[in-house]
Design a protein around this motif. Structure first.
Motif, PDB file in Angstrom:
ATOM      1  N   UNK A   1      35.799  40.842  38.035  1.00  0.00           N
ATOM      2  CA  UNK A   1      35.263  40.203  39.241  1.00  0.00           C
ATOM      3  C   UNK A   1      34.287  39.098  38.882  1.00  0.00           C
ATOM      4  N   UNK A   2      33.339  39.397  37.995  1.00  0.00           N
ATOM      5  CA  UNK A   2      32.283  38.425  37.711  1.00  0.00           C
ATOM      6  C   UNK A   2      32.739  37.288  36.798  1.00  0.00           C
ATOM      7  N   UNK A   3      33.799  37.503  36.025  1.00  0.00           N
ATOM      8  CA  UNK A   3      34.389  36.373  35.304  1.00  0.00           C
ATOM      9  C   UNK A   3      34.982  35.393  36.320  1.00  0.00           C
ATOM     10  N   UNK A   4      35.616  35.950  37.359  1.00  0.00           N
ATOM     11  CA  UNK A   4      36.168  35.100  38.412  1.00  0.00           C
ATOM     12  C   UNK A   4      35.097  34.370  39.205  1.00  0.00           C
ATOM     13  N   UNK A   5      34.068  35.090  39.625  1.00  0.00           N
ATOM     14  CA  UNK A   5      33.014  34.454  40.417  1.00  0.00           C
ATOM     15  C   UNK A   5      32.152  33.525  39.572  1.00  0.00           C
ATOM     16  N   UNK A   6      32.110  33.744  38.266  1.00  0.00           N
ATOM     17  CA  UNK A   6      31.404  32.821  37.377  1.00  0.00           C
ATOM     18  C   UNK A   6      31.987  31.419  37.527  1.00  0.00           C
ATOM     19  N   UNK A   7      33.315  31.319  37.522  1.00  0.00           N
ATOM     20  CA  UNK A   7      33.976  30.029  37.698  1.00  0.00           C
ATOM     21  C   UNK A   7      33.890  29.554  39.142  1.00  0.00           C
ATOM     22  N   UNK A   8      33.974  30.501  40.087  1.00  0.00           N
ATOM     23  CA  UNK A   8      33.939  30.147  41.505  1.00  0.00           C
ATOM     24  C   UNK A   8      32.607  29.501  41.885  1.00  0.00           C
ATOM     25  N   UNK A   9      31.510  30.150  41.544  1.00  0.00           N
ATOM     26  CA  UNK A   9      30.191  29.649  41.932  1.00  0.00           C
ATOM     27  C   UNK A   9      29.901  28.290  41.292  1.00  0.00           C
ATOM     28  N   UNK A  10      30.197  28.166  39.993  1.00  0.00           N
ATOM     29  CA  UNK A  10      29.936  26.879  39.349  1.00  0.00           C
ATOM     30  C   UNK A  10      30.905  25.814  39.839  1.00  0.00           C
TER      31      UNK A  10
END
Length: 335
Positions: free
Chosen positions: A138-147
């Motif tokens: 999840x957080x690998x995905x949101x890492x790219x999403x947020x940035x």
């Protein structure tokens, strides 16, 4: 599914006793000895290191990351992880810069950053606790999403012109050479130390990290605790975003790039088990000092940034692999 699930249950209470306590204390003592050794080496390697103002500047190398590390430590002890913290910093800083265009004051900018961090933490927590998705995925995905959202808003541009109040939080001094960030670091260290080691909530975190199934049968609301920890991590990333933005005086989408690696390294170096269930805030504090002294010392010696990145990566691998290798050797000897 948490990092701890699928591993052999281990019972490590919040107040470690006997052999476990001695091991923890020896690790923290070893870290402290390493910090002292690095301090001495830096003082011998550079004549500028012992200057009080230079030592004060050295604190900026770890305080922002360490503030995230305190919340990350609790999350990893519970058996989860958040690799999106650097992306949250970028998005929170971008939100501050966007609001600045509408003449929002210092208090409003801080509130907006904290709200963004809280929302990002809630988004991560909901995906993990409500839908049962692995936190690392999840957080690998949101890492790219947020940035990525930050890049869409800013592109190649930058927001600047922040008010003095934000600059004071980022690079101001509370008194003499003691920076505001160092004071915040000390306050959060005490708050998270008490939360983890002196409260029932902290005991629940250890219980969940060791055996989430047993924790549920004991009446612990596992999903609720983990959701709160994701919220805390998001908020602390927003606090770091406020300090970093004030220190740099501008916002770019590349802000805090790859910080997630450094934060996780700091936490694991501090003795927090990557599998969950063990660790202390004191260890994270000392690890933060060690990493800050190393990076500042290398900077004084004009060592390229890529070398520092190699050092951080090697350090992360080492602190995870070495204890397991030692355990395997001991098992083979017993066999």
């Amino acid at each position: 599914m948490s990092l701890a699930e699928g591993t052999k249950p281990r019972h490590v209470p919040d107040r470690l006793t006997g052999r476990s306590q001695r091991v923890l204390r020896s690790w923290e003592l070893l870290l402290f000895a390493v910090a002292v050794g690095i301090f001495v080496a830096n003082s011998l390697a550079s004549p500028y290191f012992l200057n009080p103002w230079n030592l004060s500047d050295a604190t900026f190398n770890f305080t922002e990351r360490a503030m995230i590390g305190f919340a990350m430590a609790l999350l990893i002890i519970s058996g989860e992880i958040d690799l999106s913290v650097a992306g949250i910093i970028a998005l929170a800083s971008t939100a501050m810069g966007w609001a600045l265009q509408f003449d929002v004051g210092t208090a409003g900018l801080i509130a907006i950053a904290l709200a963004v961090g809280l929302a990002c933490g809630a988004f991560n927590g909901a995906l993990v606790t409500r839908f049962g998705l692995p936190s690392i995925v999840v957080t690998i995905g949101t890492m790219s999403l947020f940035r990525g959202i930050s890049y869409i808003i800013l592109g190649d541009q930058a927001f600047n012109g922040y008010p003095e109040g934000i600059a004071f939080l980022g690079r101001g001094y509370a008194f003499w050479v003691v920076s505001v960030q160092l004071v915040l670091f000390a306050v959060f260290a005490v708050v998270f130390g008490v939360l983890l080691h002196k409260t029932n909530f902290g005991r629940q975190i250890y219980t969940i990290g060791n055996n989430p199934t047993a924790a549920r049968f004991s009446g612990v609301r596992v999903e609720r605790v983990k959701f709160i920890l994701f919220l805390l991590t998001g908020v602390m990333a927003a606090v770091a975003a406020i300090c970093l933005t004030g220190r740099l005086g501008s916002t770019r989408p590349s802000i805090a790039y790859a910080w997630e690696l450094e934060v996780v390294t700091m936490v694991v170096l501090g003795g927090v088990s990557i599998l969950g269930g063990a660790g202390s805030i004191l260890g994270v504090v000392i690890a933060a000092l060690v990493m800050g002294l190393v990076t500042f010392g290398l900077g004084l010696l004009n060592v390229p940034g890529i070398v520092m990145s190699i050092f951080i990566g090697a350090l992360l691998i080492g602190v995870i692999a070495i204890p397991r290798l030692i355990a395997l050797v001991r098992l083979r000897r017993r066999a």
